[in-house]
Design a protein around this motif. Structure first.
Motif, PDB file in Angstrom:
ATOM      1  N   VAL A   1       0.865  -1.170   0.000  1.00 50.01           N
ATOM      2  CA  VAL A   1       0.000   0.000   0.000  1.00 50.01           C
ATOM      3  C   VAL A   1       0.908   1.228   0.000  1.00 50.01           C
ATOM      4  O   VAL A   1       1.845   1.320   0.776  1.00 50.01           O
ATOM      5  N   GLY A   2       0.661   2.123  -0.928  1.00 48.84           N
ATOM      6  CA  GLY A   2       1.546   3.284  -1.042  1.00 48.84           C
ATOM      7  C   GLY A   2       1.043   4.232  -2.108  1.00 48.84           C
ATOM      8  O   GLY A   2      -0.169   4.313  -2.373  1.00 48.84           O
ATOM      9  N   THR A   3       1.993   4.905  -2.743  1.00 50.69           N
ATOM     10  CA  THR A   3       1.603   5.917  -3.733  1.00 50.69           C
ATOM     11  C   THR A   3       1.868   5.436  -5.163  1.00 50.69           C
ATOM     12  O   THR A   3       1.479   6.084  -6.121  1.00 50.69           O
ATOM     13  N   LYS A   4       2.591   4.314  -5.284  1.00 52.37           N
ATOM     14  CA  LYS A   4       2.924   3.816  -6.634  1.00 52.37           C
ATOM     15  C   LYS A   4       1.933   2.737  -7.075  1.00 52.37           C
ATOM     16  O   LYS A   4       1.182   2.214  -6.254  1.00 52.37           O
TER      17      LYS A   4
ATOM     18  N   PRO B   1      -3.854  -4.566 -14.792  1.00 57.54           N
ATOM     19  CA  PRO B   1      -4.443  -3.967 -13.598  1.00 57.54           C
ATOM     20  C   PRO B   1      -3.543  -2.852 -13.055  1.00 57.54           C
ATOM     21  O   PRO B   1      -2.328  -2.862 -13.302  1.00 57.54           O
ATOM     22  N   HIS B   2      -4.122  -1.938 -12.322  1.00 61.35           N
ATOM     23  CA  HIS B   2      -3.353  -0.810 -11.808  1.00 61.35           C
ATOM     24  C   HIS B   2      -4.007  -0.373 -10.504  1.00 61.35           C
ATOM     25  O   HIS B   2      -5.218  -0.185 -10.449  1.00 61.35           O
ATOM     26  N   GLY B   3      -3.243  -0.208  -9.460  1.00 66.64           N
ATOM     27  CA  GLY B   3      -3.813   0.254  -8.190  1.00 66.64           C
ATOM     28  C   GLY B   3      -2.718   0.437  -7.159  1.00 66.64           C
ATOM     29  O   GLY B   3      -1.721  -0.280  -7.180  1.00 66.64           O
ATOM     30  N   ASN B   4      -2.923   1.406  -6.233  1.00 68.62           N
ATOM     31  CA  ASN B   4      -1.894   1.703  -5.225  1.00 68.62           C
ATOM     32  C   ASN B   4      -1.949   0.753  -4.028  1.00 68.62           C
ATOM     33  O   ASN B   4      -1.159   0.893  -3.092  1.00 68.62           O
ATOM     34  N   CYS B   5      -2.904  -0.125  -4.072  1.00 69.35           N
ATOM     35  CA  CYS B   5      -3.065  -1.049  -2.959  1.00 69.35           C
ATOM     36  C   CYS B   5      -3.297  -2.435  -3.554  1.00 69.35           C
ATOM     37  O   CYS B   5      -4.189  -2.600  -4.399  1.00 69.35           O
ATOM     38  N   GLY B   6      -2.489  -3.400  -3.178  1.00 68.73           N
ATOM     39  CA  GLY B   6      -2.655  -4.719  -3.794  1.00 68.73           C
ATOM     40  C   GLY B   6      -2.118  -5.837  -2.926  1.00 68.73           C
ATOM     41  O   GLY B   6      -1.265  -5.634  -2.054  1.00 68.73           O
TER      42      GLY B   6
END
Ligand code: F6R
Length: 613
Positions: free
Chosen positions: A8-11, A63-68
């Motif tokens: 979990v972060g900004t990237k 897929p793309h997301g800041n939390c995974g």
């Protein structure tokens, strides 16, 4: 078994998840999957096979997301298929869960949830976690969705039985992942504006070396800025991090074609690093006073697989140097023995990972019997280190290859040091003998470096025998466990039949399996048993075996007359010779597997950490 990961972060979390899963692949490689939260929705990609299959699928689905969160699987409940791959979801598809371990009461929970209308899509035990959280969320009120999820997870964990670590993400809380640990490992990497979670540190070591190792019963809540830790009672507790000294390179192949080969070559360093702390650590390690040491008359060594072979050698050391009665048990068998309770008995558990369920089970039994417990372990914060009163760490760095090599030699060295220190402290060996033994011990990294030069010869030799489908390894005394280890190494990575025997035993039965051309590898360094090994060679040769003598320079000439080929390793003292001998057998297994085109680092059906009994 099975590896879990979270970010979990900004990237964008996806590249990290894929890269991290590759580092965790040694824990299982039947299938892999990830899920991210994107625009308030969960996107999930899963694939059967190794992480590279998942990587391909991810490129298509992007897929793309800041939390995974992500997972690499070693199948326990249900075959390796896409449906059984993690992450698993609830009915809404908004709650996703990855899990390592076993939920023992999953059938009861599943039935209960099904009567409440939950629809299941897989055969796994894991899926009940997602549905149970969904069910518990329905009955949970809180000031925020984040807090609501946390409470529902706490309630869920209390309803689960078994050994597990899991991580949860919810579409309604896109900046939060939750991790729970109970008897399966879970570590958190604390970063800047990003936090990580994984079954093992190498997964995030590239990004941070500030690590929080969760204790059993703890729950962790990660957001980009915060790591909050909670006890079983739901009360917040202080986050204490450890700085990991391994650099990222240690967890990478660094130009070697396989981790196994790299780790074989790291053995001199691993032993040196292990020995560096031995004197100081063993000074206080047992946490026992000299009078307590004198009272120890019985030692039980427990371990599995390769670590069991190290423990077998440890038995010889403890009897010879420490003058105690030692017995060695397969950890999975130890629990069936009837042993009288005692305060003056020591149980030594040997394990690379510190996660092996059978070894943890054996230690639990030792605790019930009132034994003192010492772990010889390579992994900081692992379950075994918490289950034992004292711990001696082998400092050989992360071992990634499923086939254990450098951990094995570090374990032997640790047991040797322990026996010598114990013998000295209890008065079984004099100062003079202690000095001599310790000096020999300190010289071993140099001999290991010398031994590593034999790779070319061993590689060349394997050309002659790699097509054989049966191999036999013979040894005596401290080289008997090495014969077993040589056979184990070969069969686990080449899938050929290989057996190790105490040389004196072959005439009591096993010799009948020898026929024309069967390769028999005879461990015969020049020592007091050399003549007996010469006879063993002759007996095998007379039955048509292709005899490979593993000997030392002084034995070369005599061995030549009774063997077809030789491997010459440097000479060490009798009790340290196994450390050098096994290196030859590690190369032997490696080169046969390589010639047969096997998957050396990830042999079929195996996983590195065996966290199920
Ligand atoms: C063989 C191998 C296994 C392990 C065994 C115990 O190369 O790696 O036999 O030695 O599963 O594992 P640890 O040492 O982690 O307890």
């Amino acid at each position: 078994m099975c590896g879990i990961i979270g970010y979990v972060g900004t990237k964008n979390s996806v590249p990290f998840l894929i890269e991290g899963l590759k580092k965790l692949e040694y824990r299982g490689y039947d299938s892999a999957g990830i899920a991210v939260v994107q625009d308030g929705q969960v996107q999930r990609v899963r694939a059967v096979g190794k992480v590279v299959e998942l990587e391909k699928a991810t490129l298509l689905a992007s897929p793309h997301g800041n939390c995974g969160i992500g997972h690499t699987r070693w199948a326990t409940h249900g075959k390796p298929s896409e449906e059984n791959s993690h992450p698993h979801t609830d009915c809404s598809g908004e709650i996703v869960v990855v899990h390592n371990g076993i939920i023992e009461n999953f059938l009861i929970l599943k039935e209960k949830l099904q009567t409440l209308g939950h629809k299941f899509q897989s055969e796994t035990d894991t899926e009940v976690i997602a549905h149970l959280i969904e069910e518990n969320l329905k009955h949970t009120r809180a000031a925020s969705e984040e807090d609501r999820l946390f409470r529902a997870v706490m309630k869920t964990s209390n309803e689960l039985h078994g050994a597990f670590a899991y991580s949860v993400m919810w579409a309604h809380t896109p900046q939060q992942i939750i991790g729970v640990k109970n008897q399966s490992p879970l570590a958190v990497g604390v970063g800047k504006n990003e936090n990580f979670l994984a079954s093992d540190v190498p997964a995030f070591l590239k990004y941070t070396n500030k690590v929080l190792f969760l204790e059993d019963g703890q729950t962790v809540v990660l957001t980009p800025k915060e790591v909050k830790l909670y006890g079983m009672d739901g009360k917040e507790t202080k986050v204490k991090t450890t700085k990991i000294s391994w650099d990222q390179k240690t967890a990478e192949k660094s130009g070697y074609p396989h981790f196994m080969l790299k780790e074989i070559y790291e053995q001199a360093q691993g032993i040196e690093d292990t020995l560096r702390t031995a004197k100081e650590d063993f000074g206080r390690i047992l946490g026992l006073k000299t009078e307590d040491l004198r009272k120890i008359k019985n030692v039980y060594l427990v371990a599995c697989g390769t670590a069991y072979h190290a423990a077998m050698i440890g038995k010889y050391y403890l009897e010879n140097f420490a003058g105690v009665t030692a017995s060695v048990d397969l950890a999975s068998e130890f629990k069936y023995r009837t042993i009288p309770p005692s305060k003056d008995t020591l149980c030594i558990a040997v394990s690379q990972s510190g996660e092996t369920a059978d070894t943890l089970g054996a230690v639990k039994k030792a605790q019930e019997l009132g034994f003192k417990r010492l772990a010889i372990c390579n992994v900081l914060g692992s379950g075994l280190t918490r289950a034992c009163g004292s711990v001696f760490f082998t400092h050989c760095g992360p071992e990634i290859s499923v086939a254990s090599t450098k951990a094995f030699t570090s374990q032997i060295i640790s047991l040797y040091a322990l026996a010598v220190f114990l013998g000295h402290a209890s008065g079984n060996i004099s100062q003079k003998v202690f000095n001599k033994l310790y000096k020999e011990l300190l010289s071993i990294p140099k001999s290991v470096t010398e031994t590593l030069k034999i790779e070319y010869d061993v590689r060349h030799l394997t050309k002659k025998v790699y097509k054989s489908n049966r191999f036999i390894f013979l040894g005596r005394n401290v080289d008997y466990p090495i014969a077993l280890e040589g056979a184990l190494k070969l069969k686990e990575i080449s899938y050929v039949s290989a057996e190790g025997f105490a040389a004196g035993e072959i005439k009591h039965g096993p010799i009948s399996i020898i026929d024309k051309g069967t390769p028999v590898i005879v461990l015969m360094p020049k020592n007091q048993l050399f003549d007996k090994m010469l006879s063993a060679c002759q007996e095998c040769r007379a039955r048509g075996a292709f005899v490979i003598a593993l000997t030392t320079p002084d034995g070369k000439e005599e061995a030549a007359s009774v063997c077809d080929k030789q491997i010459i390793v440097p000479q060490a003292s009798e009790y340290l010779q196994p450390v050098l001998d096994v290196i030859a057998l590690q190369f032997f297994a490696y080169w046969i597997a390589k010639r047969l085109g096997c998957d050396i680092d990830q042999p079929r059906n195996l996983a590195k950490s065996v966290t199920v009994e």
